[in-house]
Design a protein around this motif. Sequence first.
Motif, PDB file in Angstrom:
ATOM      1  N   THR A  64      28.780  79.375 -34.636  1.00 43.12           N
ATOM      2  CA  THR A  64      28.541  80.388 -33.683  1.00 43.12           C
ATOM      3  C   THR A  64      27.844  81.664 -34.603  1.00 43.12           C
ATOM      4  O   THR A  64      26.516  81.958 -33.907  1.00 43.12           O
ATOM      5  CB  THR A  64      29.945  80.943 -33.362  1.00 43.12           C
ATOM      6  OG1 THR A  64      30.503  80.144 -32.604  1.00 43.12           O
ATOM      7  CG2 THR A  64      29.648  82.316 -32.477  1.00 43.12           C
ATOM      8  N   ALA A  65      28.000  81.855 -35.619  1.00 43.09           N
ATOM      9  CA  ALA A  65      27.279  82.667 -36.475  1.00 43.09           C
ATOM     10  C   ALA A  65      25.868  82.228 -36.693  1.00 43.09           C
ATOM     11  O   ALA A  65      25.010  82.944 -36.762  1.00 43.09           O
ATOM     12  CB  ALA A  65      27.839  82.798 -37.838  1.00 43.09           C
ATOM     13  N   GLU A  73      25.688  83.459 -46.717  1.00 42.17           N
ATOM     14  CA  GLU A  73      25.903  84.974 -46.485  1.00 42.17           C
ATOM     15  C   GLU A  73      26.420  85.228 -45.028  1.00 42.17           C
ATOM     16  O   GLU A  73      26.881  86.464 -44.753  1.00 42.17           O
ATOM     17  CB  GLU A  73      24.467  85.670 -46.526  1.00 42.17           C
ATOM     18  CG  GLU A  73      23.798  85.484 -47.848  1.00 42.17           C
ATOM     19  CD  GLU A  73      23.250  84.187 -48.075  1.00 42.17           C
ATOM     20  OE1 GLU A  73      23.384  83.191 -49.245  1.00 42.17           O
ATOM     21  OE2 GLU A  73      22.449  83.509 -47.014  1.00 42.17           O
ATOM     22  N   LEU A  74      26.275  84.268 -43.975  1.00 42.64           N
ATOM     23  CA  LEU A  74      26.594  84.652 -42.584  1.00 42.64           C
ATOM     24  C   LEU A  74      28.197  84.270 -42.601  1.00 42.64           C
ATOM     25  O   LEU A  74      28.787  84.657 -41.617  1.00 42.64           O
ATOM     26  CB  LEU A  74      25.952  83.687 -41.794  1.00 42.64           C
ATOM     27  CG  LEU A  74      24.511  83.900 -41.498  1.00 42.64           C
ATOM     28  CD1 LEU A  74      23.876  82.964 -40.103  1.00 42.64           C
ATOM     29  CD2 LEU A  74      24.220  85.217 -41.058  1.00 42.64           C
ATOM     30  N   LEU A  75      28.869  83.850 -43.749  1.00 44.58           N
ATOM     31  CA  LEU A  75      30.430  83.502 -43.747  1.00 44.58           C
ATOM     32  C   LEU A  75      31.163  84.501 -44.634  1.00 44.58           C
ATOM     33  O   LEU A  75      30.809  84.772 -45.713  1.00 44.58           O
ATOM     34  CB  LEU A  75      30.697  82.258 -44.244  1.00 44.58           C
ATOM     35  CG  LEU A  75      32.187  81.771 -44.103  1.00 44.58           C
ATOM     36  CD1 LEU A  75      32.893  81.819 -42.750  1.00 44.58           C
ATOM     37  CD2 LEU A  75      32.431  80.408 -44.662  1.00 44.58           C
ATOM     38  N   GLU A  76      32.137  85.212 -44.192  1.00 43.01           N
ATOM     39  CA  GLU A  76      32.980  86.053 -44.952  1.00 43.01           C
ATOM     40  C   GLU A  76      34.435  85.370 -44.702  1.00 43.01           C
ATOM     41  O   GLU A  76      34.818  84.967 -43.567  1.00 43.01           O
ATOM     42  CB  GLU A  76      33.022  87.434 -44.282  1.00 43.01           C
ATOM     43  CG  GLU A  76      33.649  88.461 -45.103  1.00 43.01           C
ATOM     44  CD  GLU A  76      33.140  89.698 -44.523  1.00 43.01           C
ATOM     45  OE1 GLU A  76      31.944  90.112 -44.852  1.00 43.01           O
ATOM     46  OE2 GLU A  76      34.018  90.550 -44.246  1.00 43.01           O
ATOM     47  N   VAL A 121      30.086  86.460 -39.637  1.00 45.80           N
ATOM     48  CA  VAL A 121      31.391  86.227 -39.023  1.00 45.80           C
ATOM     49  C   VAL A 121      32.325  86.074 -40.069  1.00 45.80           C
ATOM     50  O   VAL A 121      32.182  85.353 -40.951  1.00 45.80           O
ATOM     51  CB  VAL A 121      31.489  85.103 -38.285  1.00 45.80           C
ATOM     52  CG1 VAL A 121      32.856  84.865 -37.403  1.00 45.80           C
ATOM     53  CG2 VAL A 121      30.215  85.436 -37.005  1.00 45.80           C
ATOM     54  N   ALA A 122      33.478  86.767 -39.819  1.00 45.99           N
ATOM     55  CA  ALA A 122      34.574  86.788 -40.838  1.00 45.99           C
ATOM     56  C   ALA A 122      35.664  85.851 -40.356  1.00 45.99           C
ATOM     57  O   ALA A 122      35.922  85.885 -39.183  1.00 45.99           O
ATOM     58  CB  ALA A 122      35.210  88.189 -41.076  1.00 45.99           C
ATOM     59  N   VAL A 123      36.240  84.861 -41.119  1.00 45.23           N
ATOM     60  CA  VAL A 123      37.153  84.023 -40.817  1.00 45.23           C
ATOM     61  C   VAL A 123      38.588  84.226 -41.744  1.00 45.23           C
ATOM     62  O   VAL A 123      38.527  84.414 -42.677  1.00 45.23           O
ATOM     63  CB  VAL A 123      36.591  82.722 -41.031  1.00 45.23           C
ATOM     64  CG1 VAL A 123      37.717  81.590 -40.883  1.00 45.23           C
ATOM     65  CG2 VAL A 123      35.556  82.267 -40.019  1.00 45.23           C
ATOM     66  N   ASN A 124      39.630  84.442 -40.951  1.00 47.76           N
ATOM     67  CA  ASN A 124      40.862  84.572 -41.634  1.00 47.76           C
ATOM     68  C   ASN A 124      41.455  83.311 -42.359  1.00 47.76           C
ATOM     69  O   ASN A 124      41.511  82.334 -41.505  1.00 47.76           O
ATOM     70  CB  ASN A 124      41.997  85.072 -40.694  1.00 47.76           C
ATOM     71  CG  ASN A 124      41.527  86.591 -40.211  1.00 47.76           C
ATOM     72  OD1 ASN A 124      41.987  87.496 -41.024  1.00 47.76           O
ATOM     73  ND2 ASN A 124      41.202  86.677 -39.008  1.00 47.76           N
TER      74      ASN A 124
END
Length: 282
Positions: free
Chosen positions: A100-101, A143-146, A113-116
């Motif tokens: 999606t990001a 860089e798109l993933l946090e 987009v941040a993922v827990n």
Amino acid sequence: AAKADGGGQFVFYTREMTERAMARLRLEASLRAAAERHDFELAYQPKINAASGRLTGFEALIRWRLDGALIPPMEFIPVAEDTGLIIEIGAWVLDEACRTATRWSLDHGPLPVAVNVSARQLADAGFADLVESTLRRNGTPAELLEIEITETVIMKNVLHHLPTLNRLRALGVRIAIDDFGTGYSSLAYLRQLPVDVLKIDRSFVNDLPHAPDIASTVIALAQRLMLSTVAEGVETIEQQRWLAEAGCDSLQGYLISRPVSADAAEAMVMGAFAREDMALTA
Ligand code: C2E
Ligand code: MG
Ligand code: MG
Ligand code: MG
């Protein structure tokens, strides 16, 4: 005590316990089936820049519908942890969020987009490899993933997690400490951890503006360590105003938007969602 009260009471307790155990087993079986079919959805909650009101990214939050009813993550994530199903579920969340990001950023420009990530996932020896292969498979710039990890999980076993965190950081993934202020961070460790973002726990945002000590302290600490800050659970204009003036970087909460479906989030992305009414007027 139940025994002393007589047989009837004892039977009552036993039945209640049995029912609870049965309900738990049913939940586990349903969760196992859902995990096999990846029968979940992600909701996305936007974050905005506190000063400009502009969209800065999203947090992905898992949703599970069982027989039509939404089961809160607080109810099934612990079960997924206990059973180990979190490994399968977490891999799906990561894949879906990266896909999606990537799509949104092609249309809009970088929107992380941040993922827990829970304790068991982080402790899994293959976690950093999983992140790397998921990014590659989806063509997702790191860089798109946090990755969001709660303060309690990180601090409980800092030295054990450090190699994984370092590898994630080396990939270019950003690391956020979730629910910050609720655990007991060692400041010495915090300075050495490869962390990018502190998320001020909702309970301290809830205290604003009348009891701002903790929020002030976290923002000052973050500035000192050159970390960025996100306030979670922003529900009122007064909280928003206080946070923007105190120099908090991003805001997240029902005041800005509830977590929404992927389609609704995509509409925000396309409309370059901004709460301009929330911009600090200089
Ligand atoms: P979290 O990561 O701290 O997520 C924030 C929670 O606060 C979310 O609840 C969100 O819906 C809620 N929230 C956001 N804004 C507000 C607000 O203004 N007011 C209030 N009262 N609540 C707000 P949710 O979605 O029920 O998730 C609860 C927790 O479950 C998350 O806390 C996270 O720890 C966990 N979780 C959610 N999705 C995942 C996932 O994909 N994987 C893992 N491992 N854990 C997840
Ligand atoms: Mg979170
Ligand atoms: Mg949080
Ligand atoms: Mg929280």
